[in-house]
Structures are given as C-alpha cells and as structure tokens.
Design an enzyme around this catalytic site. Sequence first.
Site, PDB file in Angstrom:
ATOM      1  N   HIS A   1     -48.012  19.331 -71.402  1.00  0.00           N
ATOM      2  CA  HIS A   1     -48.652  20.537 -70.861  1.00  0.00           C
ATOM      3  C   HIS A   1     -47.654  21.495 -70.204  1.00  0.00           C
ATOM      4  CE1 HIS A   1     -48.085  17.803 -67.583  1.00  0.00           C
ATOM      5  NE2 HIS A   1     -48.307  18.773 -66.731  1.00  0.00           N
ATOM      6  N   ASP A   2     -46.381  21.086 -70.082  1.00  0.00           N
ATOM      7  CA  ASP A   2     -45.362  21.948 -69.473  1.00  0.00           C
ATOM      8  C   ASP A   2     -44.413  22.554 -70.504  1.00  0.00           C
ATOM      9  OD1 ASP A   2     -46.253  21.302 -66.891  1.00  0.00           O
ATOM     10  OD2 ASP A   2     -44.908  19.569 -66.756  1.00  0.00           O
TER      11      ASP A   2
ATOM     12  N   ASP B   1     -53.074  10.383 -64.124  1.00  0.00           N
ATOM     13  CA  ASP B   1     -51.906  11.094 -63.619  1.00  0.00           C
ATOM     14  C   ASP B   1     -51.859  10.863 -62.113  1.00  0.00           C
ATOM     15  OD1 ASP B   1     -49.787  13.033 -63.440  1.00  0.00           O
ATOM     16  OD2 ASP B   1     -50.635  14.003 -65.206  1.00  0.00           O
TER      17      ASP B   1
ATOM     18  N   GLU C   1     -42.406  10.469 -64.546  1.00  0.00           N
ATOM     19  CA  GLU C   1     -41.804  11.740 -64.944  1.00  0.00           C
ATOM     20  C   GLU C   1     -40.546  11.908 -64.099  1.00  0.00           C
ATOM     21  OE1 GLU C   1     -42.824  16.491 -65.276  1.00  0.00           O
ATOM     22  OE2 GLU C   1     -43.281  15.372 -63.469  1.00  0.00           O
TER      23      GLU C   1
ATOM     24  N   ASP D   1     -46.178  11.756 -61.627  1.00  0.00           N
ATOM     25  CA  ASP D   1     -45.628  13.104 -61.553  1.00  0.00           C
ATOM     26  C   ASP D   1     -44.341  13.136 -60.710  1.00  0.00           C
ATOM     27  OD1 ASP D   1     -46.525  15.965 -62.201  1.00  0.00           O
ATOM     28  OD2 ASP D   1     -46.092  16.141 -60.062  1.00  0.00           O
TER      29      ASP D   1
HETATM   30  C1  NOJ Z   1     -44.807  18.151 -63.173  1.00  0.00           C
HETATM   31  C2  NOJ Z   1     -46.089  18.485 -63.871  1.00  0.00           C
HETATM   32  O1  NOJ Z   1     -46.036  18.032 -65.191  1.00  0.00           O
HETATM   33  C3  NOJ Z   1     -46.278  19.965 -63.749  1.00  0.00           C
HETATM   34  O2  NOJ Z   1     -47.336  20.442 -64.547  1.00  0.00           O
HETATM   35  C4  NOJ Z   1     -46.476  20.301 -62.295  1.00  0.00           C
HETATM   36  O3  NOJ Z   1     -46.538  21.687 -62.138  1.00  0.00           O
HETATM   37  C5  NOJ Z   1     -45.357  19.746 -61.426  1.00  0.00           C
HETATM   38  N1  NOJ Z   1     -44.948  18.432 -61.780  1.00  0.00           N
HETATM   39  C6  NOJ Z   1     -45.788  19.726 -59.998  1.00  0.00           C
HETATM   40  O4  NOJ Z   1     -46.780  18.756 -59.815  1.00  0.00           O
END
Ligand code: NOJ
Length: 560
Positions: A329-330, A98, A256, A199
């Site tokens: 994970h989000d 990541d 992302e 990210d």
């Molecule tokens: C996206 C990530 O997937 C998330 O978990 C994170 O809180 C934010 N970006 C900030 O890095």
Amino acid sequence: MNKKWWKESVVYQIYPRSFNDSNGDGIGDLRGIIEKLDYLKELGIDVIWLSPVYKSPNDDNGYDISDYQNIMDEFGSMEDFDEMLSEAHKRGMKIMMDLVVNHSSDEHKWFVESKKSRDNKYRDYYIWKPGKDGKEPTNWESFFSGSTWKYDKNTDEYYLHLFSKKQPDLNWENPKLRRAVYDMMDWWLSKGVDGFRMDVINFISKDQAYLDGEVHKGKKYGDGAKYCMNGPRVHEFLQEMNREVLSKYDIMTVGETPGVNPEIAKKYVGENRNELNMVFQFEHMDLGSGPNGKWSDLPWKLTELKAIMSKWQKGLEGDGWNSLYWNNHDQPRVVSRFGNDKEYRVKSAKMLATCLHMMQGTPYIYQGEEIGMTNVAFDSIEEYKDIETLNMYNEAVNEQGKDHEEVMKGIYGRGRDNARTPVQWDDSENAGFTTGKPWINVNSNYKEINCKKALEDKNSIFHYYKKLIDIRKNNDIVVYGRYDLILDDHEKIYAYTRTLEDEKLLVICNFSEQTSEFKLPEDITYNSKKLVISNYEVDDCNIEEFTLKPYEARVYNFKK
Ligand code: NOJ
C-alpha cells in the site's frame, strides 16, 4: 532446512479502505472483505495480511490507532471482524493483523492523558523532551515532512513523532507501555488471529542521546535515521515480546524494517534469535531514489535489481527467511514501475510475477496486483488523499516554490495513492467497488482491467498467479531450493536456478520490450527437461540458445 507453514504460504495483502465497500459509504469495509473471501480462495492464497482495521481518526488511513481493541467505525464492528475471521478460517485461510506500535494516534487515550501534565501517569508512554535553545530537541526531519517534534504549550515540552503530528511515538523504554502492548497482542492472538505484520518495528528503540542528525545538501532538517532505526535496545525488546507473547502461539510474524541489509536482518530473523520470522526489506524499492529520495524517481538498471535480490537470497540462505514483494500500500504498482503498463501490460505483469514467485521466501501479493492494476495519474493534486504525498507537495510547491509539473511527475511515479485506488471488481460504475462515492477516485482504466474480466479469461494475469501459487504448493523446490543467479551482467535478462537434491528449476525472465538472446551456461546440465510455466506459447525448442520475446518468462524443471 527447517520446514514451517509460513515458509510454504502465499500472503495476500488487503488495504481495507480500498478493497470492497458493502454499504455504499464509499469506504471499503469488513463485510466487503467477507463478500470476497471466495475470490481469494479461488486465487489460492493462504494468509491475508490485513492493513489496520482498528479505531482511528485516519490521519494516515488507520496507521494512527486510537484504540487497539476496537474496530474503525467505517469498517464495521467487532462482530463483523469475528465473522470475517471465522469465515476465512472456514475456507482454510489465515488472518495476519497489522500491528502499529511504534506510534499511536494522538487521539489514543494514553496520549490524551500523557498531554495533560508532566506528572500524569501516562506521561512516559510517549517521548517528551524540553526544547534546546528555544528550538526543537533535535533537528530530525519527519518521514511526512517538517520536524519530528511538536511543541505542546500546556506542558512546555515537545513530543516526538517520526511520522505525522497525529502519530506520536510510543516510549518503549517504559516497561509499562511494553506490558500494555504485549497484553493487547495477546488479546488478539487468543481471539484466533494468525500473526502480525509489524509496522516500522525496527524504529521502536531510539538512541537515548537525542543528537542532531546530518543535514544533507539542500535540506532544511537533519537526518535522524541512524538514531532511530535498529536502535540500541530493539533486539532486547523483540526478544522480550517473543518470550512474553509470540512464542506462545503458532503464528507468523513479519517486521517492516526500512534501512536493513542482510547482516542486520539476520539479527531479526535468524533461526536462533527468537525474534521474528521474516522482515520486509526496502533495497529493491529504493531503486531510482535520488536527492529528493523516492520523489526523484530516477531510471534504474536491471543489473542493480538482480544484485539486490540476489544479495538477499544468498544473504539469508540457511538462516532466516525472505519475504518476497513487488507491491504494497506504500509502493507504486509494479507493472507500471518495473514492467510496461501499456502494450505489454499482461505479458510484463506475468513476467514479474514469475520472477518473484519462483524465488526463495514467502511471496506477498498486494490487492489488484493479481489483475495487473496500474499506477494512476490524477489531473489535480486535490484528487490525492495520502498525507505523505500532500505534505511533500505542500512543502515543495507552496513553501519552496518548486515547479508543479516536476513535483507531480514524482507523485505519478512513486506516490502511495498509486496503490490505493479502489480494487477494480468489474466494469460497472466505480468499478463495482462501491455504490456510493468512492473516498478516492477509481483508476479510469477499470473497464479494461477488472477482476470479472480476469476471472473469465483463462489467459489472464489472475489465472497465471493462480498457477504460480499452485506450482509453489506442489513443488518443494520452489519453497526450499537453493537460489543461484546466472548471467549476472546481462542487462535485459534476469535468470536464476533453484536447486534441491538432483532437481533444478531454471527461471528465465526478459525484463525488456525488445527480444533478448538467451544462452544457457555450460555448467548447467540435465537429462530431462520440462516446461513448468511460461507467459507465451512455447515450442519444445532447443533451450541451450534461443530468443526471448518481449517480457517473456519461462520456467523449466531439470532432472539429472
Ligand atoms: C509504514 C506503513 O506501511 C505506512 O503506510 C505508514 O504510513 C507508516 N509505516 C507509519 O505507520
């Protein structure tokens, strides 16, 4: 179509904190991952996406990095990392890191320096601005509630943080910062890692005008998204990164990118763009969002989901590549969100997997998805750990006086901790995740839902995922076939075909807990048909017209 290994791969995401704890401190770690590599091999995945393992004060569980070239103490050492990488490689699996470079931690040495004075040589590694009329430089709202700006008394300026106060945004306008990032990436790649998940990478270029954003109804802050997402220099930066680093290795990259549509995405992933291999889009994840964003957690319609998925399948056809995911994970657990985590948990988890894994793109499985782990509903807010959830709760309940129950409903439906409860390995205490006290509580359904049980039961969700992966590996059509939606307006059935030369796949998924009537469109013809996979026993029936059981999924292969 251009054949590539990363188009033919299946990725498994590990969120290390919640994966497997080897030393009893209640926090997952690298040695815990090594212990489970054989489990992942058994599942059949090719690539592990490892959420951040770098040094971090853990304001946002590792997405706030204080040293990009060292390992977080709780996770182990660099020796453990090297061993994990080599053990994964030995088993034929790759590791994708990541990369969090839109921001760092405020405890990173660059920021510690940057804060010292306006003329410090690291000052311009971050985004500092003077106040405007005694207030923040812009009215933007942080993704984690409150303003995106924090005032620093010492130098009488504000720094930008799109996420938490402890995640200051890096200044990509500064060539020195960019060089430092590329050198760091190169260091990891020369160690042998196999790629990067980047990210919020489409946030790195900000509109330099720093204008106020629109204040939506009922909001205190303005929306700065249009000044930060897909900004003016983002493609220049990514092409530079590609030239300087990525192009020198045979790796996989996924960005992302919230707030993209297929047109915008093509600029990041188009075959001749020399930027990234694929992106994570969010349109299907945004279903059911309302006035309070995702926390509104409104009902959604299958026809909307089909339209979004199909738009992406067709939108990147022939130029670019999709990443396919229901979970990370989000996000909440997909079986709870789009399926039925009670009576039809097993059936609906298999149906959802079928629907996604037969599409064109690289599938991502999030830890625990392969055993149908579900959302969690902790009784009290104290049990929650996620900064986004806690900040939102605090603002909504304590500052705005909203109803606790109402706010908890949103958290139960969409909170990030749904995905972060420990992986349920077996039915022993703490689900076999740790011998200590887990950093976040285990979902109480672990006696029923766990990997040990899933491995022993040949009809389990785990074995079904294994079969789906195997089908992809052995059938080019699953990877490269053209996608076409059928029965577009059907409100319960999601059906589509994949076509490669004279071969066709027909994928039929019932997204409902009721039976549904399926009718094969007349223009789909075949000489021979074969059932490839299904989540119920299927008699060799007439498929021109039949009744699907609740959450039934079937895949047929047609030959001319
Ligand atoms: C996206 C990530 O997937 C998330 O978990 C994170 O809180 C934010 N970006 C900030 O890095």
